[in-house]
Design an enzyme around this catalytic site. Structure first.
Site, short mmCIF file in Angstrom:
data_model
loop_
_atom_site.label_atom_id
_atom_site.label_comp_id
_atom_site.label_asym_id
_atom_site.label_seq_id
_atom_site.Cartn_x
_atom_site.Cartn_y
_atom_site.Cartn_z
N ASP A 126 -8.30 19.35 -14.79
CA ASP A 126 -7.03 19.21 -14.07
C ASP A 126 -6.98 17.83 -13.42
O ASP A 126 -7.80 17.54 -12.53
CB ASP A 126 -6.94 20.31 -13.01
CG ASP A 126 -5.56 20.45 -12.39
OD1 ASP A 126 -4.73 19.53 -12.58
OD2 ASP A 126 -5.33 21.47 -11.71
N GLU A 134 2.57 24.00 -13.31
CA GLU A 134 2.33 24.94 -12.21
C GLU A 134 3.31 24.76 -11.06
O GLU A 134 3.47 25.69 -10.27
CB GLU A 134 0.88 24.86 -11.72
CG GLU A 134 0.50 23.55 -11.08
CD GLU A 134 -0.97 23.50 -10.70
OE1 GLU A 134 -1.81 23.85 -11.54
OE2 GLU A 134 -1.27 23.12 -9.57
N GLU A 163 -4.86 19.00 -17.86
CA GLU A 163 -3.77 19.60 -17.08
C GLU A 163 -3.14 18.60 -16.12
O GLU A 163 -3.85 17.80 -15.51
CB GLU A 163 -4.36 20.78 -16.31
CG GLU A 163 -3.47 21.40 -15.27
CD GLU A 163 -4.16 22.61 -14.62
OE1 GLU A 163 -5.09 23.17 -15.23
OE2 GLU A 163 -3.77 22.97 -13.50
N TYR A 207 -9.51 16.38 -5.07
CA TYR A 207 -9.05 17.69 -5.51
C TYR A 207 -10.11 18.38 -6.38
O TYR A 207 -10.70 17.77 -7.25
CB TYR A 207 -7.76 17.57 -6.33
CG TYR A 207 -7.44 18.89 -7.00
CD1 TYR A 207 -6.87 19.92 -6.27
CD2 TYR A 207 -7.81 19.14 -8.32
CE1 TYR A 207 -6.66 21.16 -6.83
CE2 TYR A 207 -7.60 20.37 -8.89
CZ TYR A 207 -7.03 21.38 -8.13
OH TYR A 207 -6.83 22.61 -8.70
N ASP A 221 -4.10 31.11 -4.11
CA ASP A 221 -3.03 31.06 -3.11
C ASP A 221 -1.80 31.84 -3.56
O ASP A 221 -0.76 31.78 -2.91
CB ASP A 221 -2.71 29.61 -2.72
CG ASP A 221 -2.47 28.70 -3.90
OD1 ASP A 221 -3.32 27.84 -4.16
OD2 ASP A 221 -1.44 28.86 -4.57
N GLU A 260 -5.31 31.29 -16.01
CA GLU A 260 -6.21 30.81 -14.96
C GLU A 260 -6.63 31.99 -14.08
O GLU A 260 -5.82 32.83 -13.73
CB GLU A 260 -5.48 29.77 -14.11
CG GLU A 260 -6.33 29.15 -13.02
CD GLU A 260 -5.57 28.07 -12.24
OE1 GLU A 260 -4.33 28.13 -12.19
OE2 GLU A 260 -6.23 27.17 -11.70
N ARG A 305 2.44 25.95 -18.04
CA ARG A 305 1.70 26.61 -16.96
C ARG A 305 2.59 27.25 -15.90
O ARG A 305 2.12 27.58 -14.80
CB ARG A 305 0.76 25.60 -16.29
CG ARG A 305 -0.46 25.37 -17.14
CD ARG A 305 -1.45 24.44 -16.53
NE ARG A 305 -1.79 24.67 -15.15
CZ ARG A 305 -2.48 25.71 -14.70
NH1 ARG A 305 -2.90 26.65 -15.52
NH2 ARG A 305 -2.75 25.82 -13.41
N HIS A 318 -13.17 28.36 -12.55
CA HIS A 318 -13.23 27.01 -12.00
C HIS A 318 -14.65 26.64 -11.63
O HIS A 318 -15.21 27.20 -10.69
CB HIS A 318 -12.43 26.94 -10.70
CG HIS A 318 -10.96 26.92 -10.90
ND1 HIS A 318 -10.10 26.44 -9.94
CD2 HIS A 318 -10.18 27.29 -11.93
CE1 HIS A 318 -8.86 26.53 -10.38
NE2 HIS A 318 -8.87 27.06 -11.58
N HIS A 351 -0.52 29.43 -14.37
CA HIS A 351 -1.19 29.14 -13.12
C HIS A 351 -1.62 30.48 -12.49
O HIS A 351 -0.83 31.42 -12.47
CB HIS A 351 -0.14 28.45 -12.24
CG HIS A 351 -0.64 27.83 -10.99
ND1 HIS A 351 0.15 27.76 -9.86
CD2 HIS A 351 -1.81 27.25 -10.68
CE1 HIS A 351 -0.53 27.13 -8.90
NE2 HIS A 351 -1.72 26.81 -9.37
N HIS A 402 -4.37 16.82 -11.75
CA HIS A 402 -3.60 17.10 -10.53
C HIS A 402 -2.56 16.03 -10.21
O HIS A 402 -2.46 15.56 -9.06
CB HIS A 402 -4.54 17.36 -9.35
CG HIS A 402 -4.18 18.58 -8.57
ND1 HIS A 402 -3.85 18.56 -7.25
CD2 HIS A 402 -4.05 19.87 -8.95
CE1 HIS A 402 -3.56 19.78 -6.84
NE2 HIS A 402 -3.67 20.59 -7.86
N TRP A 455 -0.95 14.68 -4.53
CA TRP A 455 -2.17 15.45 -4.30
C TRP A 455 -2.47 16.33 -5.48
O TRP A 455 -1.85 16.83 -6.22
CB TRP A 455 -2.07 16.35 -3.06
CG TRP A 455 -3.33 17.16 -2.91
CD1 TRP A 455 -4.57 16.66 -2.58
CD2 TRP A 455 -3.51 18.56 -3.16
NE1 TRP A 455 -5.50 17.67 -2.61
CE2 TRP A 455 -4.87 18.85 -2.97
CE3 TRP A 455 -2.64 19.58 -3.55
CZ2 TRP A 455 -5.41 20.13 -3.12
CZ3 TRP A 455 -3.15 20.85 -3.69
CH2 TRP A 455 -4.53 21.13 -3.47
N ASN A 473 2.70 28.34 -1.20
CA ASN A 473 1.61 27.82 -0.39
C ASN A 473 2.05 26.69 0.53
O ASN A 473 2.56 25.66 0.06
CB ASN A 473 0.50 27.34 -1.33
CG ASN A 473 -0.83 27.14 -0.64
OD1 ASN A 473 -0.95 27.37 0.57
ND2 ASN A 473 -1.83 26.72 -1.39
N ARG A 519 -13.02 25.55 -16.37
CA ARG A 519 -12.44 24.27 -15.94
C ARG A 519 -13.50 23.51 -15.14
O ARG A 519 -14.16 24.09 -14.28
CB ARG A 519 -11.22 24.55 -15.05
CG ARG A 519 -10.44 23.33 -14.66
CD ARG A 519 -9.34 23.67 -13.64
NE ARG A 519 -9.82 23.51 -12.28
CZ ARG A 519 -9.04 23.35 -11.22
NH1 ARG A 519 -7.72 23.35 -11.36
NH2 ARG A 519 -9.55 23.21 -10.01
#
Ligand code: EZ4
Ligand code: CO
Length: 402
Positions: free
Chosen positions: A210, A262, A236, A159, A316, A339, A283, A122, A312, A212, A402, A37, A147
């Site tokens: 998550d 991930e 996560e 996020y 994407d 996921e 993951r 999600h 994961h 992130h 991010w 991605n 999640r």
């Protein structure tokens, strides 16, 4: 049987995907997902310019040999671009082998070890109420695990919170969107989300969250402690994991289960996390961690150390990756959860597939190989568009994870 043709298909049915198709001299084709991605064309070039010329005329059944030829033969090891390219070749070879032997890939990986692959959806919302409404919707749709991500008061964009529908996954053309971050505001707010979620949903639905990569180990430890009353299935990506021993700090302070991986691309990114039992779920992704061959190796190491898989599975990555994850998840003994984000209708039309969702589980279907095709004519109607993931800044402007 020999590999006779190889092509890289780049398309954008809603978002960008890079797909590898290998074809043998007797007309069997196999697919691999090479999507990275925001850096898609780097993998397309790595394949077209450097890897595909090496495959011509090889026996596609020599999966292990070809994996090591590409990994060791490059001299330059690991890295997301290299490993995504090797992973795409690897998965395409498993697909070809399944079709040649007339059996689904999961049979080549040891056979069906369970009846279906447990997935989580999600639930996202701008505030706690919206997140809980989304979660209730997932439960109504038959999901057995959800999640939860929510907006944080005082932060305009974070996020996990986007259009608020079933298709969340941010992307932007031209320049990356910029989101904002305050660890203090986040740590204050998230426990309230899970307290209210347990009031609304009870304790029978496994709930995930998550972070992130935004916390430090001691912040993650504090969050894990505060979330203990709400029995998370996992927390996560609490911290970035380049420093694997950083997880010792989190682990020594909380019993909240930890998941990470991930962005990992090899077993070397997680061997300490696994062997020291610093995490509960790994993951790593089929597409980004060197394909099925390498992910099975990671799973076997994890099994020895009481770590389960939790691959994961974002939108994407294409349905080719999801199908590969499902064959893996059906067959590997220490599978934990998968996921599952629904692809858009355009993506599903470009990649017709045999997998199906039923009562909280996905099943890869029983077609030979992976059970996914690519409609190249339709794919051509969705040309590549450069796109970026967001970046993140703290309130004072400092760039953050991010
Ligand atoms: O941000 O796949 O758990 N899922 C995630 C994803 C990732 C994207 C990055 O490309 O964290 O939403
Ligand atoms: Co994540």
């Amino acid at each position: 049987m020999r590999i006779a043709d190889a092509e890289v298909i780049v398309c954008s049915p809603g978002r960008n995907f890079v797909t590898l198709r290998l074809t043998t001299d007797d007309g069997i084709s196999g697919l691999g997902d090479a999507t990275l991605n925001g850096r898609e064309l780097a993998v397309a070039s790595y394949l077209n310019d450097h890897v595909l010329p090496l495959l011509d005329g090889r026996d596609p059944f020599l999966i292990e040999d070809i994996w090591h030829f590409l990994y060791k033969g490059a001299y330059w090891r690991r890295g997301p671009v290299t490993m995504a390219a090797i992973g795409a070749v690897d998965v395409a070879l498993w697909d070809i082998k399944g079709k040649a032997l007339d059996t689904p890939v999961y049979n080549l990986l040891g056979g069906q070890a369970r009846e279906g692959v447990l997935v989580y959806g999600h639930a996202n919302g701008l505030d706690i109420d919206a997140t809980l409404q989304a979660a209730a919707r997932y439960v109504d749709m038959g999901y057995r695990a959800v999640r939860l991500q929510t907006g944080i008061p005082g932060l305009p964009a974070v996020y996990g919170v986007g259009r608020g529908d079933l298709f969340y996954e941010p992307t932007s053309q031209d320049m990356p969107d910029e989101e904002s971050w305050s660890t203090e505001a986040y740590l204050h707010h998230v426990p309230k989300l899970f307290a209210q979620a347990r009031d609304a949903l009870g304790y029978n639905v496994p709930l995930l969250h998550d972070a992130h990569h935004r916390l430090t180990p001691i912040e993650a430890a504090r969050l894990g402690q505060r979330l203990e009353p709400y029995d998370l299935f996992w927390l996560e990506d609490a911290v970035p994991a380049e420093l694997q021993e950083g997880f010792r700090i989190i682990r020594s302070h909380t019993t909240t289960p930890l998941a990470v991986g991930e962005v990992f691309n090899s077993i070397h990114d997680c061997q300490q996390l696994i062997t020291e039992q610093l995490i509960d779920f790994i993951r790593a992704t089929v597409a980004h961690a060197g394909g099925l061959t390498h992910l099975v190796r990671i799973a076997h190491l994890a099994e020895l150390h009481h770590v389960r898989t939790g691959c994961h599975g974002p939108v994407d990555l294409s349905p080719v990756n999801l199908a590969a994850s499902l064959h893996f998840g059906l067959a590997v003994h220490n599978f934990g959860i998968q996921e599952y984000m629904r692809h858009t209708e355009d993506t599903d039309r470009v990649f017709p597939h045999a997998y199906a969702f039923d009562d909280g589980y996905l099943h890869p279907g029983d077609r030979p190989g992976l059970g996914v095709d690519v409609d190249t004519e339709l794919a051509a109607a969705f040309p590549y568009r450069r796109a970026y993931l967001p970046v993140n800044r703290k309130l004072d402007g400092t760039v953050h994870s991010w």
